[in-house]
Scaffold this motif. Structure first.
Motif, PDB file in Angstrom:
ATOM      1  N   GLY A   9       0.761  -1.239   0.000  1.00 22.08           N
ATOM      2  CA  GLY A   9       0.000   0.000   0.000  1.00 22.08           C
ATOM      3  C   GLY A   9       0.790   1.287   0.000  1.00 22.08           C
ATOM      4  N   SER A  10       2.116   1.247   0.170  1.00 17.27           N
ATOM      5  CA  SER A  10       2.877   2.492   0.259  1.00 17.27           C
ATOM      6  C   SER A  10       3.562   2.882  -1.043  1.00 17.27           C
ATOM      7  CB  SER A  10       3.939   2.373   1.361  1.00 17.27           C
ATOM      8  OG  SER A  10       4.864   1.344   1.046  1.00 17.27           O
ATOM      9  N   ALA A  11       3.536   2.006  -2.044  1.00 15.69           N
ATOM     10  CA  ALA A  11       4.280   2.276  -3.280  1.00 15.69           C
ATOM     11  C   ALA A  11       3.776   3.528  -3.977  1.00 15.69           C
ATOM     12  CB  ALA A  11       4.198   1.073  -4.212  1.00 15.69           C
ATOM     13  N   PHE A  12       2.445   3.700  -4.061  1.00 19.18           N
ATOM     14  CA  PHE A  12       1.894   4.814  -4.826  1.00 19.18           C
ATOM     15  C   PHE A  12       2.379   6.147  -4.264  1.00 19.18           C
ATOM     16  CE2 PHE A  12      -1.162   7.952  -6.202  1.00 19.18           C
ATOM     17  CZ  PHE A  12      -1.469   7.573  -7.499  1.00 19.18           C
ATOM     18  N   GLY A  13       2.349   6.300  -2.939  1.00 13.47           N
ATOM     19  CA  GLY A  13       2.779   7.557  -2.343  1.00 13.47           C
ATOM     20  C   GLY A  13       4.242   7.854  -2.601  1.00 13.47           C
ATOM     21  N   THR A  14       5.078   6.819  -2.527  1.00 14.14           N
ATOM     22  CA  THR A  14       6.504   7.013  -2.797  1.00 14.14           C
ATOM     23  C   THR A  14       6.736   7.397  -4.249  1.00 14.14           C
ATOM     24  OG1 THR A  14       7.069   5.397  -1.085  1.00 14.14           O
ATOM     25  CG2 THR A  14       8.776   5.924  -2.699  1.00 14.14           C
ATOM     26  N   LEU A  15       6.031   6.727  -5.169  1.00 14.00           N
ATOM     27  CA  LEU A  15       6.163   7.069  -6.586  1.00 14.00           C
ATOM     28  C   LEU A  15       5.745   8.513  -6.830  1.00 14.00           C
ATOM     29  CD1 LEU A  15       4.671   3.819  -8.197  1.00 14.00           C
ATOM     30  CD2 LEU A  15       7.089   4.452  -8.060  1.00 14.00           C
ATOM     31  N   ALA A  16       4.651   8.942  -6.207  1.00 13.65           N
ATOM     32  CA  ALA A  16       4.175  10.314  -6.388  1.00 13.65           C
ATOM     33  C   ALA A  16       5.212  11.319  -5.891  1.00 13.65           C
ATOM     34  CB  ALA A  16       2.844  10.503  -5.658  1.00 13.65           C
ATOM     35  N   ARG A  17       5.849  11.036  -4.762  1.00 13.58           N
ATOM     36  CA  ARG A  17       6.876  11.948  -4.254  1.00 13.58           C
ATOM     37  C   ARG A  17       8.057  12.034  -5.206  1.00 13.58           C
ATOM     38  NH1 ARG A  17       5.364   9.502   0.612  1.00 13.58           N
ATOM     39  NH2 ARG A  17       7.114   8.038   0.552  1.00 13.58           N
ATOM     40  N   ARG A  18       8.472  10.892  -5.749  1.00  7.72           N
ATOM     41  CA  ARG A  18       9.597  10.907  -6.698  1.00  7.72           C
ATOM     42  C   ARG A  18       9.250  11.759  -7.921  1.00  7.72           C
ATOM     43  NH1 ARG A  18      11.139   9.151  -2.679  1.00  7.72           N
ATOM     44  NH2 ARG A  18      12.179   7.147  -2.242  1.00  7.72           N
ATOM     45  N   LEU A  19       8.032  11.628  -8.404  1.00  5.52           N
ATOM     46  CA  LEU A  19       7.629  12.373  -9.599  1.00  5.52           C
ATOM     47  C   LEU A  19       7.520  13.867  -9.316  1.00  5.52           C
ATOM     48  CD1 LEU A  19       4.960   9.845 -10.896  1.00  5.52           C
ATOM     49  CD2 LEU A  19       7.134  10.393 -12.019  1.00  5.52           C
ATOM     50  N   ARG A  20       6.986  14.231  -8.167  1.00 12.53           N
ATOM     51  CA  ARG A  20       6.878  15.659  -7.830  1.00 12.53           C
ATOM     52  C   ARG A  20       8.253  16.297  -7.683  1.00 12.53           C
ATOM     53  NH1 ARG A  20       2.514  13.753  -4.243  1.00 12.53           N
ATOM     54  NH2 ARG A  20       0.519  14.287  -5.242  1.00 12.53           N
ATOM     55  N   ASP A  21       9.255  15.485  -7.351  1.00 17.62           N
ATOM     56  CA  ASP A  21      10.627  15.982  -7.251  1.00 17.62           C
ATOM     57  C   ASP A  21      11.347  15.978  -8.599  1.00 17.62           C
ATOM     58  OD1 ASP A  21      10.340  16.352  -4.533  1.00 17.62           O
ATOM     59  OD2 ASP A  21      11.238  14.425  -3.984  1.00 17.62           O
ATOM     60  N   GLY A  22      10.606  15.687  -9.683  1.00 22.16           N
ATOM     61  CA  GLY A  22      11.211  15.689 -11.013  1.00 22.16           C
ATOM     62  C   GLY A  22      11.891  14.389 -11.370  1.00 22.16           C
ATOM     63  N   GLY A  23      11.551  13.308 -10.669  1.00 22.05           N
ATOM     64  CA  GLY A  23      12.200  12.029 -10.899  1.00 22.05           C
ATOM     65  C   GLY A  23      11.541  11.220 -11.997  1.00 22.05           C
ATOM     66  N   LEU A  24      12.109  10.041 -12.218  1.00 22.69           N
ATOM     67  CA  LEU A  24      11.653   9.126 -13.260  1.00 22.69           C
ATOM     68  C   LEU A  24      11.090   7.867 -12.606  1.00 22.69           C
ATOM     69  CD1 LEU A  24      11.529   8.259 -16.287  1.00 22.69           C
ATOM     70  CD2 LEU A  24      13.868   7.394 -16.013  1.00 22.69           C
ATOM     71  N   VAL A  25       9.936   7.430 -13.094  1.00 26.48           N
ATOM     72  CA  VAL A  25       9.297   6.200 -12.640  1.00 26.48           C
ATOM     73  C   VAL A  25       9.065   5.324 -13.862  1.00 26.48           C
ATOM     74  CG1 VAL A  25       7.105   5.245 -11.797  1.00 26.48           C
ATOM     75  CG2 VAL A  25       8.216   7.125 -10.570  1.00 26.48           C
ATOM     76  N   CYS A  26       9.388   4.030 -13.766  1.00 19.65           N
ATOM     77  CA  CYS A  26       9.170   3.086 -14.858  1.00 19.65           C
ATOM     78  C   CYS A  26       8.278   1.955 -14.360  1.00 19.65           C
ATOM     79  CB  CYS A  26      10.501   2.514 -15.360  1.00 19.65           C
ATOM     80  SG  CYS A  26      11.636   3.755 -16.004  1.00 19.65           S
ATOM     81  N   LEU A  27       7.205   1.669 -15.109  1.00 19.84           N
ATOM     82  CA  LEU A  27       6.221   0.673 -14.686  1.00 19.84           C
ATOM     83  C   LEU A  27       5.859  -0.242 -15.841  1.00 19.84           C
ATOM     84  CD1 LEU A  27       3.831   3.092 -12.750  1.00 19.84           C
ATOM     85  CD2 LEU A  27       5.537   1.550 -11.735  1.00 19.84           C
ATOM     86  N   VAL A  28       5.922  -1.548 -15.621  1.00 15.98           N
ATOM     87  CA  VAL A  28       5.374  -2.504 -16.582  1.00 15.98           C
ATOM     88  C   VAL A  28       3.870  -2.530 -16.358  1.00 15.98           C
ATOM     89  CG1 VAL A  28       5.398  -4.881 -17.400  1.00 15.98           C
ATOM     90  CG2 VAL A  28       7.509  -3.818 -16.577  1.00 15.98           C
ATOM     91  N   ALA A  29       3.086  -2.211 -17.395  1.00 16.85           N
ATOM     92  CA  ALA A  29       1.695  -1.816 -17.154  1.00 16.85           C
ATOM     93  C   ALA A  29       0.685  -2.431 -18.109  1.00 16.85           C
ATOM     94  CB  ALA A  29       1.592  -0.279 -17.219  1.00 16.85           C
ATOM     95  N   ASP A  30       0.948  -3.654 -18.605  1.00 18.13           N
ATOM     96  CA  ASP A  30      -0.039  -4.270 -19.490  1.00 18.13           C
ATOM     97  C   ASP A  30      -0.826  -5.378 -18.820  1.00 18.13           C
ATOM     98  OD1 ASP A  30       2.206  -5.883 -19.332  1.00 18.13           O
ATOM     99  OD2 ASP A  30       2.140  -6.542 -21.414  1.00 18.13           O
ATOM    100  N   ARG A  31      -0.569  -5.645 -17.543  1.00 15.06           N
ATOM    101  CA  ARG A  31      -1.298  -6.711 -16.842  1.00 15.06           C
ATOM    102  C   ARG A  31      -1.649  -6.230 -15.446  1.00 15.06           C
ATOM    103  NH1 ARG A  31       0.864 -11.679 -14.075  1.00 15.06           N
ATOM    104  NH2 ARG A  31      -0.894 -13.100 -13.817  1.00 15.06           N
TER     105      ARG A  31
END
Length: 302
Positions: A174-196
Motif C-alpha cells: 500500500g505504500s508504493a503509490f505515495g513514494t512514486l508520487a513523491r519521486r515524480l513531484r521531485d522531477g524524478g523518473l518512474v518506470c512501470l510494466v503496465a499491461d497486466r
C-alpha cells in the motif's frame, strides 16, 4: 514453502550464478535450446502464449501460431539469458545493447525538471532498457516489483534490479503509490510494466478487439503529480541490439471525473502497447491470462 517454490528459487539462483559466467555465444545457444525444448513440451505457459497470440494475430492459422509461439519462447529465453548476464555486463556493453527512437520525449522532459512515467508492456527486455537508462542516460529511477514466492526469489530480483541502478518498491503493502508520487513531484523518473493488472482495481480497456484490465496507476500518477506519461515499446531484431520507441505523451484530460480521465488515459496506453505488440508479436512475453473472457478457468490453459 512448497516444493515448486523451493525449486523455482534454486533454478533462478543457478541462472544468476552460472549463466553470467558463460561466453555470450554459449548463453545465446543455451537459451535457444531451452526455449525449443519448452516449446516442444507444450506446457500451460506455451499454450497460453499461443492463445494470446491468436488474439493479436486473429487471421493466423495453426501453423502460423505454432511459428509465433516458438519464436515467442526464443524471445522469452533471450530475455532471461540477457537478464542473468546483465550484472556482469560492462557499462559500454549495456550502452551498446539498446537503441531508442524518439528519445527526446523523455530527455526533454527530464532536462526541464519534469517528472516522467515510462509505461511498458512485457515486450523484449524491460530490465535491459532500465539498465540502459541508468547507465547511458545516468538517470536513476523508481519501479515496482510483484512479490514473488519464495521470498528469497523476490529478494534476489530486488537485489538484481537495485544492482542495475533502480529503486525497487514492493507492489503489495500500500505504500508504493505515495513514494512514486513523491519521486515524480521531485522531477524524478518512474518506470512501470503496465499491461497486466495485478490488483482488483484495474481499468477495463479495449485490447485487440476484446476487453482486458490494465493498471490504473500510471494514469493516476500523471493526474496527481503533473508528470509526463510516456508509453514505451521494445523489440528484438536479428542484431544483438534491442530496439525501442518512446511514444508521444498520453494527454491528461482537463475535464471529467477522475475515473473518466483514468479510463481514457489507460485506453491510450493500451493503444500504444497494441501498436508495438502488433508489429513484434513474438517479443510479447505474456504467458498468463490477460483478457477478461479468458479469466474463467474453464476456458483453457492459464
Amino acid at each position: 514453502m512448497s516444493t515448486a517454490e523451493r525449486l523455482a528459487g534454486t533454478l533462478y539462483g543457478v541462472g544468476w550464478s552460472t549463466v553470467k559466467k558463460l561466453p555470450e555465444p554459449v548463453a545465446v545457444r543455451l537459451g535457444r535450446t531451452i526455449a525449443d525444448l519448452a516449446w516442444k513440451q507444450r506446457g500451460k505457459g506455451v499454450r497460453r502464449l499461443e492463445a494470446n497470440y491468436a488474439r493479436v494475430v486473429p487471421d493466423a492459422g495453426p501453423e502460423r501460431l505454432a511459428e509465433l509461439s516458438r519464436a515467442g519462447m526464443r524471445s522469452y529465453l533471450r530475455y532471461w539469458m540477457e537478464s542473468f548476464r546483465l550484472p556482469a555486463w560492462s557499462p559500454e556493453r549495456v550502452t551498446a545493447g539498446f537503441a531508442a527512437k524518439d528519445l527526446h520525449h523523455l530527455t526533454d522532459a527530464l532536462a526541464a525538471g519534469q517528472g516522467v512515467i515510462l509505461a511498458l508492456p512485457h515486450l523484449a527486455n524491460w530490465d535491459l532498457a532500465g539498465a540502459w537508462v541508468t547507465t547511458a542516460l545516468r538517470t536513476p529511477f523508481t519501479t515496482v516489483a510483484e512479490r514473488l514466492k519464495p521470498e528469497s526469489l523476490y529478494d534476489r530480483f530486488v537485489a538484481y534490479r537495485e544492482g542495475l541502478g533502480m529503486e525497487v518498491l514492493p507492489h503489495s503493502g500500500g505504500s508504493a503509490f505515495g513514494t512514486l508520487a513523491r519521486r515524480l513531484r521531485d522531477g524524478g523518473l518512474v518506470c512501470l510494466v503496465a499491461d497486466r493488472d495485478l490488483s482488483s482495481s484495474g481499468v477495463e480497456v479495449d485490447f485487440f478487439g476484446d476487453r482486458a484490465r490494465m493498471p490504473a496507476g500510471p494514469a493516476l500518477l500523471a493526474q496527481q503529480t503533473g508528470a509526463l506519461l510516456l508509453p514505451v515499446t521494445l523489440w528484438y531484431d536479428d542484431s544483438p541490439v534491442m530496439k525501442g520507441r518512446v511514444h508521444p505523451p498520453v494527454e491528461v484530460l482537463v475535464s471529467g471525473t477522475r475515473a473518466e480521465k483514468t479510463s481514457v488515459m489507460t485506453q491510450a496506453l493500451a493503444d500504444a502497447f497494441a501498436s508495438g505488440i502488433a508489429e513484434h508479436p513474438a517479443d510479447w512475453h505474456m504467458l498468463q491470462r490477460l483478457w477478461i473472457a479468458d479469466l474463467d478457468p474453464a476456458k483453457g490453459p492459464a
